[in-house]
Design an enzyme around this catalytic site. Structure first.
Site, short mmCIF file in Angstrom:
data_model
loop_
_atom_site.label_atom_id
_atom_site.label_comp_id
_atom_site.label_asym_id
_atom_site.label_seq_id
_atom_site.Cartn_x
_atom_site.Cartn_y
_atom_site.Cartn_z
N HIS A 20 -7.47 -5.62 -1.29
CA HIS A 20 -6.36 -4.93 -0.64
C HIS A 20 -5.97 -5.62 0.67
O HIS A 20 -4.88 -5.40 1.19
CB HIS A 20 -6.76 -3.48 -0.37
CG HIS A 20 -5.62 -2.54 -0.16
ND1 HIS A 20 -4.69 -2.25 -1.14
CD2 HIS A 20 -5.24 -1.81 0.93
CE1 HIS A 20 -3.80 -1.39 -0.68
NE2 HIS A 20 -4.11 -1.11 0.59
N SER A 79 0.85 -1.19 0.00
CA SER A 79 0.00 0.00 0.00
C SER A 79 0.89 1.25 0.00
O SER A 79 1.70 1.42 -0.93
CB SER A 79 -0.95 -0.04 1.19
OG SER A 79 -2.00 0.87 1.03
#
Length: 667
Positions: free
Chosen positions: A641, A528
């Site tokens: 994610h 990320s």
């Protein structure tokens, strides 16, 4: 380190038990909790356990390969309701605590979850996902075949989009369903839908007199372009809704005081956008006057510790004492989390804090005692009882067999001075089988966020790299939580600058102070924001000989329009939107510096990642490949994610194996 034990492996994810959600029984002589494992079907399995606080062993209450969670006792302790997927979707089930089989309370088409009892035990309030056309009095859960057929039909239809918030990493593409609040009456055996606005309603609490509920939502006409979450009360007799907050920020984790005339909650007004520290607010119901009890604390409330072995939710507060004089909560500070107590006059004190990670708690008022869920860098989780005299006693012995077999490395805590004098906290893991006179390869790990925190918790990925023979360094550069408002805000409009030099200063510190690190074999990885920084680093320096970027950002220009948060996160973090200054966004995009990359780069990305969408990885891969750079791209089907934390077990293990393979090949 005990060298007689074996090294940890990626497959050891299947050998670990993860605890969550401790809940005292009403009389305080026992508690329940959730245990989650990866079963033989390679699926997550959660079951409920019951343990008397004086016993050394817990009793298992639910069995099977389903997900059972969110158990809540009736006020008299004779019944309990819990959430289970045993019928297919999460539904609510009722059980007598003195024995017997559980029976279903709900058969809602889209499931039901998060139950709370009224104080008199006459009704339950819970959440359910509903659309305008659904009648809750005739709700029926579909069979697996019916759901599959409906999904197949839906997949044949075009998706019509007319809102900004039309997708999210958690839910995928949104539909017409909204989270509504429902009441179930035990006396009448009926359901009543309490909310119906075209908004998601976050149920918070029931008033002590049973006449009101508390929820948060954004009921503004501009909700699609706002990130506001207001608190509301609803009179259950008249259905009248009253607004407690003023539409200026976010408010959550709210509860009524024991007398019912006050509300306590976490929240803030976005003074520093997404980098704003949460406040502890006290709200007067009659006047809606809001007072911050935390103005002078300069620490993040709640638990923002980064880890990869936390499954299931737990209470982090705020929780009232019955006399209304004190409130208890978890807060994040300097690489650890602690349990705190504050009076309504603002007098703060620590109830328990050590070099570890408190991930949840439950409080029993009459004994003034707590059950704490604690993780340490060398132990995934256990429950402890904290008495009123602050004596801590362990209740469980989770993962005993696993910990007896596997060598776990104790991290060394570091304090690094950055270029501008800021102190940066970090940790270093020595490799498995460490020998003082040998040289070892090195991996720098960078957390996501950027407003999160590495710290004193168990982290499987870090332990795995140590087990593979690497020195592992992980730090909290500026922008991280745990070090005050100024520190967490210091990365905004400063990406790739101060944060980059913080990380390089940490590497320099490790090389200077640990002679066993081989300077010619340095690796770097992160996910990320950590993936962004990995991409940035390899475009700025060639000192690393291998890199693995995960669910990363490579191009801020496209991120603005493709991420589920891009349209506001870009402004939050960089101070501008796409059309304000595209050139500036391009200047801080790692893709711009692709020609500089000489480090062999592995790109890992989930196909269903809507936070940092896979096109970010695609752009970087194609650009580097076209430039004849050493690069490889691994795409994980169906992964979001959250791949590294709660993704499909086989995908999580494959991801770890790819990371180790890349570093083994190049370092």
């Amino acid at each position: 380190m005990n060298h007689s034990k074996r090294a940890i492996t990626s497959e050891d994810l299947k050998n670990m038990e993860v605890f969550s959600d401790p809940q005292y029984v009403p009389n305080g002589n026992a508690y329940t909790y959730v245990s989650t494992i990866i079963n033989e079907k390679n699926e997550y399995q959660s079951n409920l356990f019951f343990q008397k606080t004086e016993d050394k062993k817990a009793k298992q209450w639910t069995f099977g390969s389903d997900k059972n969670s969110n158990l809540r006792f009736s006020p008299n302790g004779e019944k309990a309701v819990f959430q289970s997927t045993r019928s297919g979707l999460p539904q609510l089930w009722l059980i007598e605590t003195d024995g017997g089989e559980a029976r279903p309370l709900t058969t809602f088409k889209n499931g039901a979850y998060n139950p709370t009892w009224s104080k008199d035990g006459k009704y339950l309030v819970f959440s359910a996902s509903l659309d305008d056309s659904e009648d809750i009095t005739s709700q029926k859960e579909q069979s697996k075949e019916e759901r599959q057929k409906e999904n197949e039909e839906k997949s044949k239809q075009p998706l019509v989009v007319n809102t900004l918030k039309y997708k999210s990493d958690a839910k995928g593409f949104h539909d017409n369903k909204k989270v509504q609040i429902v009441l179930y009456s035990f006396e009448q055996g009926t359901f009543t839908q309490l909310t119906s606005d075209e908004a998601d309603h976050g149920f918070q609490d029931i008033s002590p007199d049973g006449n009101h509920i508390l929820f948060n939502a954004n009921l503004s006409e501009n909700a699609d372009s706002e990130l506001i979450s207001d608190l509301y009360t609803m009179n259950l007799k008249t259905k009248e809704v009253s607004k407690l907050t003023k539409g200026t920020g976010t408010n959550h984790s709210a509860s009524f005081s024991p007398s019912g005339d006050k509300v306590i909650c976490f929240g803030h007004d976005y003074e520093y956008s997404g980098a704003t520290l949460s406040e502890l607010y006290l709200i007067d119901i009659a006047t809606a006057e809001r007072t911050s009890l935390s103005t002078d604390w300069d620490m993040q409330l709640g638990d923002v510790m980064v880890g990869d072995t936390r499954l299931g939710e737990s209470t982090t507060g705020p929780v009232w004492a019955q006399d209304e004089k004190s409130i208890f909560f978890i807060a994040t500070d300097y690489g650890a989390t602690g349990l705190y107590q504050v009076t309504i006059d603002g007098d703060l004190k620590v109830r328990y804090k050590d070099d570890n990670h408190i991930f949840g708690f439950t409080y029993h008022d009459s004994s003034d005692s707590f059950i704490l869920g604690i993780s340490t860098p060398t132990n995934p989780c256990n429950f402890y009882k904290l008495n009123s005299n602050r004596k801590l006693s362990r209740l469980t012995n989770a993962n005993a067999t696993f910990l007896e077999e596997v060598a776990i490395t104790e991290p060394e805590t570091l304090t690094i001075t950055a270029e501008d004098g800021l102190e940066i906290q970090g940790w270093l893991l020595r490799p498995y089988g460490f020998e003082e006179n040998k040289k070892y390869p090195f991996v720098l790990e960078i957390h996501g966020g950027p407003h999160a925190m590495y710290g004193q918790t168990f982290f499987h990925e870090l332990q795995l790299l140590s087990a593979k023979g690497y020195v592992v360094l992980y730090t909290n550069p500026r922008g991280s939580h745990g070090y005050g408002q100024k520190f967490v805000d210091a990365v905004r409009s400063n990406y790739g600058k101060g944060d980059y030099t913080d990380l390089m200063s940490a590497v320099d510190y490790a090389l200077k102070n640990y002679s066993f690190i081989d300077e010619s074999r340095l690796g770097v990885t992160g996910g990320s924001y950590g993936g962004f920084m990995t991409n940035w680093i390899v475009g700025q320096t060639n000192r690393f000989k291998a890199a693995v970027t995960q669910r990363s950002i490579s191009n801020w220009l496209s991120f603005y329009g493709v991420s589920d948060i891009g349209f506001f996160f870009t402004k939050w973090e960089h101070g501008l939107n796409l059309l304000d200054d595209p050139a500036k966004l391009w200047d801080i995009s790692p893709l711009k510096y692709a020609e500089n990359v000489e480090t062999p780069l592995l790109i890992l990305h989930g196909e269903r990642d809507f936070r940092c969408t896979i096109e970010q990885g695609e752009q970087l891969f194609i650009t580097l490949k076209h430039l004849h750079k050493e690069v490889e791209f691994v795409r994980f089907p169906g992964a979001t994610h959250e791949l590294s934390r709660s993704g499909k077990p086989e995908m999580r293990i494959a991801r770890l194996d790819h990371i180790c393979r890349w570093f083994d090949n190049y370092l």
